[in-house]
Design an enzyme around this catalytic site. Structure first.
Site, PDB file in Angstrom:
ATOM      1  N   PRO A 122       4.100   1.218   8.619  1.00  0.00           N
ATOM      2  CA  PRO A 122       3.919   2.140   9.728  1.00  0.00           C
ATOM      3  C   PRO A 122       3.411   3.513   9.306  1.00  0.00           C
ATOM      4  O   PRO A 122       3.794   4.049   8.273  1.00  0.00           O
ATOM      5  CB  PRO A 122       5.316   2.239  10.350  1.00  0.00           C
ATOM      6  CG  PRO A 122       6.257   1.781   9.307  1.00  0.00           C
ATOM      7  CD  PRO A 122       5.501   0.804   8.467  1.00  0.00           C
ATOM      8  N   ASN A 123       2.533   4.019  10.142  1.00  0.00           N
ATOM      9  CA  ASN A 123       1.945   5.357  10.046  1.00  0.00           C
ATOM     10  C   ASN A 123       0.931   5.519   8.922  1.00  0.00           C
ATOM     11  O   ASN A 123       0.290   6.561   8.828  1.00  0.00           O
ATOM     12  CB  ASN A 123       3.028   6.438   9.946  1.00  0.00           C
ATOM     13  CG  ASN A 123       3.909   6.444  11.173  1.00  0.00           C
ATOM     14  OD1 ASN A 123       3.403   6.470  12.292  1.00  0.00           O
ATOM     15  ND2 ASN A 123       5.206   6.386  10.971  1.00  0.00           N
ATOM     16  N   ARG A 148      -2.198  12.749   8.849  1.00  0.00           N
ATOM     17  CA  ARG A 148      -0.762  12.985   8.924  1.00  0.00           C
ATOM     18  C   ARG A 148      -0.257  13.662   7.653  1.00  0.00           C
ATOM     19  O   ARG A 148      -0.441  13.140   6.557  1.00  0.00           O
ATOM     20  CB  ARG A 148      -0.066  11.629   9.107  1.00  0.00           C
ATOM     21  CG  ARG A 148       1.426  11.687   9.071  1.00  0.00           C
ATOM     22  CD  ARG A 148       2.018  10.273   9.216  1.00  0.00           C
ATOM     23  NE  ARG A 148       3.427  10.304   8.936  1.00  0.00           N
ATOM     24  CZ  ARG A 148       4.014   9.639   7.949  1.00  0.00           C
ATOM     25  NH1 ARG A 148       3.316   8.856   7.162  1.00  0.00           N
ATOM     26  NH2 ARG A 148       5.309   9.739   7.767  1.00  0.00           N
ATOM     27  N   TYR A 162       0.619  13.682   1.771  1.00  0.00           N
ATOM     28  CA  TYR A 162      -0.138  12.458   1.537  1.00  0.00           C
ATOM     29  C   TYR A 162      -1.599  12.677   1.159  1.00  0.00           C
ATOM     30  O   TYR A 162      -2.296  11.721   0.827  1.00  0.00           O
ATOM     31  CB  TYR A 162      -0.063  11.552   2.770  1.00  0.00           C
ATOM     32  CG  TYR A 162       1.353  11.173   3.125  1.00  0.00           C
ATOM     33  CD1 TYR A 162       2.078  10.308   2.318  1.00  0.00           C
ATOM     34  CD2 TYR A 162       1.976  11.697   4.249  1.00  0.00           C
ATOM     35  CE1 TYR A 162       3.386   9.965   2.624  1.00  0.00           C
ATOM     36  CE2 TYR A 162       3.282  11.363   4.568  1.00  0.00           C
ATOM     37  CZ  TYR A 162       3.980  10.499   3.748  1.00  0.00           C
ATOM     38  OH  TYR A 162       5.274  10.166   4.053  1.00  0.00           O
ATOM     39  N   ASN A 201       3.201  -1.031   0.451  1.00  0.00           N
ATOM     40  CA  ASN A 201       3.687   0.297   0.823  1.00  0.00           C
ATOM     41  C   ASN A 201       4.253   0.094   2.220  1.00  0.00           C
ATOM     42  O   ASN A 201       3.516   0.103   3.207  1.00  0.00           O
ATOM     43  CB  ASN A 201       2.567   1.338   0.818  1.00  0.00           C
ATOM     44  CG  ASN A 201       3.086   2.720   1.142  1.00  0.00           C
ATOM     45  OD1 ASN A 201       4.168   2.888   1.703  1.00  0.00           O
ATOM     46  ND2 ASN A 201       2.309   3.730   0.813  1.00  0.00           N
ATOM     47  N   ALA A 254       8.142   3.835   6.052  1.00  0.00           N
ATOM     48  CA  ALA A 254       9.542   4.064   6.413  1.00  0.00           C
ATOM     49  C   ALA A 254      10.381   2.790   6.365  1.00  0.00           C
ATOM     50  O   ALA A 254      11.593   2.858   6.138  1.00  0.00           O
ATOM     51  CB  ALA A 254       9.624   4.698   7.795  1.00  0.00           C
ATOM     52  N   HIS A 268      12.902   1.980   3.517  1.00  0.00           N
ATOM     53  CA  HIS A 268      14.244   2.545   3.478  1.00  0.00           C
ATOM     54  C   HIS A 268      15.195   1.901   4.468  1.00  0.00           C
ATOM     55  O   HIS A 268      16.399   2.207   4.452  1.00  0.00           O
ATOM     56  CB  HIS A 268      14.159   4.057   3.750  1.00  0.00           C
ATOM     57  CG  HIS A 268      13.051   4.706   2.993  1.00  0.00           C
ATOM     58  ND1 HIS A 268      13.058   4.839   1.616  1.00  0.00           N
ATOM     59  CD2 HIS A 268      11.864   5.214   3.404  1.00  0.00           C
ATOM     60  CE1 HIS A 268      11.932   5.413   1.233  1.00  0.00           C
ATOM     61  NE2 HIS A 268      11.196   5.649   2.300  1.00  0.00           N
ATOM     62  N   ASP A 287      14.404  -9.419   2.776  1.00  0.00           N
ATOM     63  CA  ASP A 287      14.686 -10.851   2.741  1.00  0.00           C
ATOM     64  C   ASP A 287      13.410 -11.684   2.628  1.00  0.00           C
ATOM     65  O   ASP A 287      13.385 -12.695   1.918  1.00  0.00           O
ATOM     66  CB  ASP A 287      15.486 -11.266   3.979  1.00  0.00           C
ATOM     67  CG  ASP A 287      16.923 -10.740   3.949  1.00  0.00           C
ATOM     68  OD1 ASP A 287      17.366 -10.200   2.908  1.00  0.00           O
ATOM     69  OD2 ASP A 287      17.605 -10.870   4.986  1.00  0.00           O
ATOM     70  N   ILE A 296       2.872   6.756  -1.984  1.00  0.00           N
ATOM     71  CA  ILE A 296       1.941   7.817  -2.352  1.00  0.00           C
ATOM     72  C   ILE A 296       2.710   9.048  -2.825  1.00  0.00           C
ATOM     73  O   ILE A 296       2.367   9.670  -3.824  1.00  0.00           O
ATOM     74  CB  ILE A 296       1.017   8.148  -1.165  1.00  0.00           C
ATOM     75  CG1 ILE A 296       0.125   6.928  -0.864  1.00  0.00           C
ATOM     76  CG2 ILE A 296       0.185   9.397  -1.432  1.00  0.00           C
ATOM     77  CD1 ILE A 296      -0.625   7.019   0.448  1.00  0.00           C
ATOM     78  N   SER A 297       3.770   9.395  -2.103  1.00  0.00           N
ATOM     79  CA  SER A 297       4.586  10.555  -2.479  1.00  0.00           C
ATOM     80  C   SER A 297       5.737  10.103  -3.374  1.00  0.00           C
ATOM     81  O   SER A 297       6.060   8.920  -3.459  1.00  0.00           O
ATOM     82  CB  SER A 297       5.138  11.239  -1.221  1.00  0.00           C
ATOM     83  OG  SER A 297       6.078  10.403  -0.576  1.00  0.00           O
ATOM     84  N   ARG A 333      11.908  13.932  -1.992  1.00  0.00           N
ATOM     85  CA  ARG A 333      11.855  14.145  -0.548  1.00  0.00           C
ATOM     86  C   ARG A 333      13.261  14.069   0.039  1.00  0.00           C
ATOM     87  O   ARG A 333      14.249  14.173  -0.674  1.00  0.00           O
ATOM     88  CB  ARG A 333      10.902  13.113   0.066  1.00  0.00           C
ATOM     89  CG  ARG A 333       9.482  13.305  -0.515  1.00  0.00           C
ATOM     90  CD  ARG A 333       8.415  12.605   0.208  1.00  0.00           C
ATOM     91  NE  ARG A 333       8.382  12.985   1.617  1.00  0.00           N
ATOM     92  CZ  ARG A 333       7.814  12.236   2.541  1.00  0.00           C
ATOM     93  NH1 ARG A 333       7.236  11.096   2.220  1.00  0.00           N
ATOM     94  NH2 ARG A 333       7.803  12.623   3.805  1.00  0.00           N
ATOM     95  N   ARG A 340      15.235   8.971   1.948  1.00  0.00           N
ATOM     96  CA  ARG A 340      14.119   8.251   1.329  1.00  0.00           C
ATOM     97  C   ARG A 340      14.422   7.839  -0.112  1.00  0.00           C
ATOM     98  O   ARG A 340      13.632   7.142  -0.741  1.00  0.00           O
ATOM     99  CB  ARG A 340      12.855   9.110   1.346  1.00  0.00           C
ATOM    100  CG  ARG A 340      12.349   9.419   2.733  1.00  0.00           C
ATOM    101  CD  ARG A 340      11.030  10.179   2.671  1.00  0.00           C
ATOM    102  NE  ARG A 340      10.715  10.817   3.925  1.00  0.00           N
ATOM    103  CZ  ARG A 340      10.093  10.227   4.943  1.00  0.00           C
ATOM    104  NH1 ARG A 340       9.722   8.969   4.841  1.00  0.00           N
ATOM    105  NH2 ARG A 340       9.841  10.897   6.054  1.00  0.00           N
TER     106      ARG A 340
END
Length: 152
Positions: free
Chosen positions: A19-20, A27, A32, A83, A86, A89, A96, A110-111, A116, A120
């Protein structure tokens, strides 16, 4: 993990983004950077070619779709770069699904998730991944390809 056959190496490496990540370049560029997901996919495809690999790049904002693609990787991929954004986490479902794979799994961020917010600092993906690359920016995807190549 045992070396896989050359037939397995002919399969693509799945590069899955959660996501994102479709908003990369727009963003939070202070975290990023300005590189877009399309830019990353071009870099990954070029690096894969130099390594004698092919890639299948996909992105989804939907957890279930990511799970479906991970399950598809069981028979269709030589390795997996993930990747999960979110979902790294929070998603037991992704954990699974990854646990069913018998191919190299490289988790990418990336970060640097450890510099952070504290929520995270834990990844549900890491315990089932072959390796983790975080905090190196978008080059992490290219390094992940090298890692997959070394494991297949």
């Amino acid at each position: 993990m045992a070396k896989q056959s050359s037939k397995a190496a002919a399969k693509p490496v799945f590069v899955l983004n959660g996501p994102n990540l479709n908003l990369l370049g727009q963003r939070e560029p202070e975290i990023y950077g300005s590189t877009t997901l399309a830019d990353i996919e071009k870099l990954v495809k070029a690096r894969a070619k130099t390594l004698g690999l092919t890639v299948d790049c996909r992105q989804s904002n939907h957890e279930g779709e990511l799970v479906d693609w991970i399950q598809e990787a069981r028979g269709s991929a030589a390795g997996l770069i993930l990747n999960a954004g979110a979902y790294s986490h929070t998603s037991i479902a992704i954990h699974d699904a990854l646990a069913t794979l018998d191919i190299p799994i490289i988790e990418v961020h990336i970060s640097n998730i450890y510099k952070r917010e504290s929520f995270r600092h834990h990844s549900t993906v890491s315990s089932v991944a072959t390796g983790l690359i975080c905090g190196l920016g978008t080059i992490g995807y290219e390094l992940a390809l090298e890692a997959v190549k070394s494991k297949i």
